[in-house]
Design a protein around this motif. Structure first.
Motif, PDB file in Angstrom:
ATOM      1  N   TRP A  20     -13.083  12.602   7.641  1.00 12.21           N
ATOM      2  CA  TRP A  20     -12.457  11.286   7.697  1.00 12.21           C
ATOM      3  C   TRP A  20     -11.091  11.385   7.055  1.00 12.21           C
ATOM      4  CZ3 TRP A  20     -14.731   6.337   8.908  1.00 12.21           C
ATOM      5  CH2 TRP A  20     -15.980   6.453   9.506  1.00 12.21           C
ATOM      6  N   SER A  68      -8.102   8.983   5.950  1.00 10.17           N
ATOM      7  CA  SER A  68      -7.681   7.602   5.735  1.00 10.17           C
ATOM      8  C   SER A  68      -6.255   7.580   5.225  1.00 10.17           C
ATOM      9  CB  SER A  68      -8.593   6.910   4.729  1.00 10.17           C
ATOM     10  OG  SER A  68      -9.915   6.888   5.212  1.00 10.17           O
ATOM     11  N   LYS A 122     -18.533   7.247   2.915  1.00  8.49           N
ATOM     12  CA  LYS A 122     -17.595   6.292   3.524  1.00  8.49           C
ATOM     13  C   LYS A 122     -17.336   5.124   2.581  1.00  8.49           C
ATOM     14  CE  LYS A 122     -19.261   7.582   8.060  1.00  8.49           C
ATOM     15  NZ  LYS A 122     -20.159   7.239   9.131  1.00  8.49           N
ATOM     16  N   ASP A 136     -13.727   3.918   0.897  1.00  8.79           N
ATOM     17  CA  ASP A 136     -13.270   2.526   0.932  1.00  8.79           C
ATOM     18  C   ASP A 136     -13.038   1.985  -0.465  1.00  8.79           C
ATOM     19  OD1 ASP A 136     -13.077   2.147   3.653  1.00  8.79           O
ATOM     20  OD2 ASP A 136     -15.128   1.401   3.869  1.00  8.79           O
ATOM     21  N   LEU A 196      -9.726   3.404  -1.778  1.00  8.53           N
ATOM     22  CA  LEU A 196      -8.600   2.762  -1.099  1.00  8.53           C
ATOM     23  C   LEU A 196      -8.407   1.326  -1.577  1.00  8.53           C
ATOM     24  CD1 LEU A 196      -9.126   4.143   2.507  1.00  8.53           C
ATOM     25  CD2 LEU A 196      -7.359   4.825   0.881  1.00  8.53           C
ATOM     26  N   ARG A 219      -2.661  -0.404   5.850  1.00  8.84           N
ATOM     27  CA  ARG A 219      -3.868   0.427   5.790  1.00  8.84           C
ATOM     28  C   ARG A 219      -4.327   0.683   7.214  1.00  8.84           C
ATOM     29  NH1 ARG A 219      -8.949  -0.888   1.876  1.00  8.84           N
ATOM     30  NH2 ARG A 219     -10.277   0.831   2.489  1.00  8.84           N
ATOM     31  N   PRO A 277      -9.518   4.764   9.532  1.00 10.73           N
ATOM     32  CA  PRO A 277      -9.666   6.217   9.377  1.00 10.73           C
ATOM     33  C   PRO A 277      -9.729   6.927  10.726  1.00 10.73           C
ATOM     34  CG  PRO A 277     -11.699   5.094   8.795  1.00 10.73           C
ATOM     35  CD  PRO A 277     -10.675   4.036   9.051  1.00 10.73           C
TER      36      PRO A 277
END
Length: 144
Positions: free
Chosen positions: A5, A7, A83, A87, A90, A110, A113
């Motif tokens: 992932w 991001s 995940k 999050d 972030l 933002r 991902p």
């Protein structure tokens, strides 16, 4: 199948970025996650901080002197907890950046991902170079 992932979180500060203040303000978020830090500075060109975790996850924080702050976070984790952890990081960075930039107007972007290396490739480039993601759960027919 687990996938990587990637991001992305971008900030633009209204004034010149005080890179050291931004770096120190965000440092505790990554330390809470048990991430090791490596910082590079360039006179008149800002900062690059790399944070690495024992499970292979890492974050690159690039702070440019003209007010652009970029965060790239990559994690190879197939479970829901991973995940949620991404999050959480972030969200914390976004909140802290808003606190640090109260006196300057700017924007926060933002991006969703990008999932890389999954069992199904769900990304295609358009003729004009844009990336399109399709919601694909399984391949039922494939022919060249």
């Amino acid at each position: 199948m687990a996938a990587a992932w990637h991001s992305i979180l971008d900030f633009t500060l209204g004034a010149k970025a005080d890179g050291e203040t931004v770096l120190k303000g965000l440092q505790s978020i990554f330390q809470e996650q048990g991430m090791a830090e490596s910082v590079h500075t360039w006179q008149d060109h800002g900062y690059l901080a790399t944070y690495t975790k024992k499970n292979g996850s890492f974050a690159n924080l690039r702070i440019y002197p003209h007010g652009l702050v970029l965060l790239d976070l990559q994690s190879y984790d197939g479970d829901v907890q991973g995940k949620e952890e991404i999050d959480s990081i972030l969200n914390k960075v976004e909140e802290r950046m808003k606190e640090l930039s109260q006196d300057s107007t700017g924007w926060v972007k933002r991006l969703p991902p990008i999932v890389r290396g999954g069992a199904i490739d769900r990304y295609w480039l358009t003729a004009d170079g844009r990336l399109v993601e399709y919601d694909i759960d399984e391949v039922v027919y494939d022919e060249d």
